[in-house]
Design a protein around this motif. Sequence first.
Motif, PDB file in Angstrom:
ATOM      1  N   VAL A 172       0.841  -1.197   0.000  1.00 28.97           N
ATOM      2  CA  VAL A 172       0.000   0.000   0.000  1.00 28.97           C
ATOM      3  C   VAL A 172       0.878   1.249   0.000  1.00 28.97           C
ATOM      4  N   TYR A 173       1.767   1.336   0.976  1.00 32.34           N
ATOM      5  CA  TYR A 173       2.697   2.469   0.990  1.00 32.34           C
ATOM      6  C   TYR A 173       3.938   2.101   1.805  1.00 32.34           C
ATOM      7  N   ILE A 174       4.968   2.931   1.653  1.00 32.07           N
ATOM      8  CA  ILE A 174       6.248   2.713   2.320  1.00 32.07           C
ATOM      9  C   ILE A 174       6.632   4.006   3.018  1.00 32.07           C
ATOM     10  N   GLU A 175       7.023   3.898   4.282  1.00 33.18           N
ATOM     11  CA  GLU A 175       7.321   5.076   5.088  1.00 33.18           C
ATOM     12  C   GLU A 175       8.783   5.091   5.508  1.00 33.18           C
ATOM     13  N   ALA A 176       9.425   6.234   5.345  1.00 30.10           N
ATOM     14  CA  ALA A 176      10.819   6.393   5.754  1.00 30.10           C
ATOM     15  C   ALA A 176      10.901   6.613   7.257  1.00 30.10           C
ATOM     16  N   MET A 177      11.849   5.940   7.884  1.00 32.88           N
ATOM     17  CA  MET A 177      12.141   6.133   9.300  1.00 32.88           C
ATOM     18  C   MET A 177      13.654   6.272   9.443  1.00 32.88           C
ATOM     19  N   LYS A 182       9.517   1.341   6.643  1.00 36.39           N
ATOM     20  CA  LYS A 182       8.425   0.447   7.022  1.00 36.39           C
ATOM     21  C   LYS A 182       7.548   0.243   5.793  1.00 36.39           C
ATOM     22  N   VAL A 183       7.293  -1.017   5.449  1.00 32.37           N
ATOM     23  CA  VAL A 183       6.483  -1.354   4.281  1.00 32.37           C
ATOM     24  C   VAL A 183       5.123  -1.854   4.773  1.00 32.37           C
ATOM     25  N   TYR A 184       4.064  -1.152   4.380  1.00 34.09           N
ATOM     26  CA  TYR A 184       2.709  -1.469   4.830  1.00 34.09           C
ATOM     27  C   TYR A 184       1.972  -2.243   3.732  1.00 34.09           C
ATOM     28  N   LEU A 185       1.408  -3.391   4.110  1.00 37.47           N
ATOM     29  CA  LEU A 185       0.700  -4.239   3.148  1.00 37.47           C
ATOM     30  C   LEU A 185      -0.812  -4.138   3.320  1.00 37.47           C
ATOM     31  N   GLU A 186      -1.541  -4.604   2.310  1.00 33.91           N
ATOM     32  CA  GLU A 186      -3.011  -4.548   2.323  1.00 33.91           C
ATOM     33  C   GLU A 186      -3.611  -5.295   3.505  1.00 33.91           C
ATOM     34  N   ASP A 187      -2.999  -6.388   3.913  1.00 32.58           N
ATOM     35  CA  ASP A 187      -3.568  -7.188   5.000  1.00 32.58           C
ATOM     36  C   ASP A 187      -3.234  -6.642   6.383  1.00 32.58           C
ATOM     37  N   THR A 193      12.680  -2.734   7.152  1.00 36.84           N
ATOM     38  CA  THR A 193      13.917  -3.134   6.501  1.00 36.84           C
ATOM     39  C   THR A 193      14.952  -2.018   6.603  1.00 36.84           C
ATOM     40  N   LEU A 194      16.204  -2.402   6.759  1.00 31.38           N
ATOM     41  CA  LEU A 194      17.286  -1.437   6.954  1.00 31.38           C
ATOM     42  C   LEU A 194      17.804  -0.945   5.608  1.00 31.38           C
ATOM     43  N   VAL A 195      16.903  -0.327   4.834  1.00 28.62           N
ATOM     44  CA  VAL A 195      17.236   0.301   3.550  1.00 28.62           C
ATOM     45  C   VAL A 195      16.507   1.633   3.534  1.00 28.62           C
ATOM     46  N   ASN A 196      17.169   2.703   3.129  1.00 24.16           N
ATOM     47  CA  ASN A 196      16.478   3.992   3.152  1.00 24.16           C
ATOM     48  C   ASN A 196      15.510   4.127   1.985  1.00 24.16           C
ATOM     49  N   LEU A 197      14.605   5.098   2.092  1.00 22.26           N
ATOM     50  CA  LEU A 197      13.521   5.233   1.114  1.00 22.26           C
ATOM     51  C   LEU A 197      14.049   5.569  -0.270  1.00 22.26           C
ATOM     52  N   SER A 215       8.938  11.528   3.026  1.00 26.80           N
ATOM     53  CA  SER A 215       8.974  10.337   3.874  1.00 26.80           C
ATOM     54  C   SER A 215       8.015   9.233   3.431  1.00 26.80           C
ATOM     55  N   PHE A 216       7.328   9.422   2.283  1.00 28.10           N
ATOM     56  CA  PHE A 216       6.327   8.434   1.885  1.00 28.10           C
ATOM     57  C   PHE A 216       6.385   8.133   0.390  1.00 28.10           C
TER      58      PHE A 216
END
Length: 263
Positions: A172-177, A182-187, A193-197, A215-216
């Motif tokens: 759905v979307y991916i957020e930078a921290m 953080k990768v957000y899924l439909e469910d 994951t330790l990779v930047n956006l 950040s998104f």
Amino acid sequence: MMPATEPPITCLVLEDDLLMRDLVGSFVEQVPSLQLVGLHEQPLAAFEQLARQPADLLISDIEMPGLNGLELVRALRQPPLVIFMTSHQKYAAQSYEVDAVDYLLKPLAFDRFLRAIDKARQILQYRRKALSIPEQVPAPDESVPPGSTPAEEYFFIRTEMQFVKLRYNEVVYIEAMRDFTKVYLEDGTVHITLVNLKNIESQLPALLFVRTHRSFLVNASKIEVITNQDVKLLKVAVPLSLTFRDAVTERVVQNRLITRRSS
């Protein structure tokens, strides 16, 4: 909240109101995984302590005389994770700019405070694990010839001690921290994951994913509503900054907009 083997989360509180400062300090002392290392009224005192003795987490008010909470975080060379407290919604967008873990509205409720702490705990726990594991690269998938397109479009992310396969259409979307995402899924599943956006964006199909904010990164096909401030997808609102607004509108709406034509 945290396994006994994990080190405590060192925590500094910054709040210029005495009653609120005492309340937040009492909240921190009730959580076994937190270790209170500072309780400050003045932003400069908090700044000096963090510069001299870094902490894992800063819980800070935003509106204060002189240096406010947002300015304090921006001034730090290596800021800790941050949870902001405020009486006003208007600072929410700015809190995203400094990658705040959470944004608590006053008056504070202890259960809401605990949810924010748990977010910080998960981030720190993942970061500690990820940094202690040597980087490994999975063997190439020889079943798919180089340059061809697989039947199912997917990618892998490394999360903790495993590689996780994610299909494009379930993201759905991916957020930078900061240094991870953080990768957000439909469910409702969330992967860290330790990779930047920036690196993720460069490796995902530009036709499928669009940046709405620094950040998104969102799956363009999931966007249902576009406003001046955000995009709504599957009942979740993700910030839309002025920098990306025109590009997002053009990408998502394209030539599908029904207009009133003169006869």
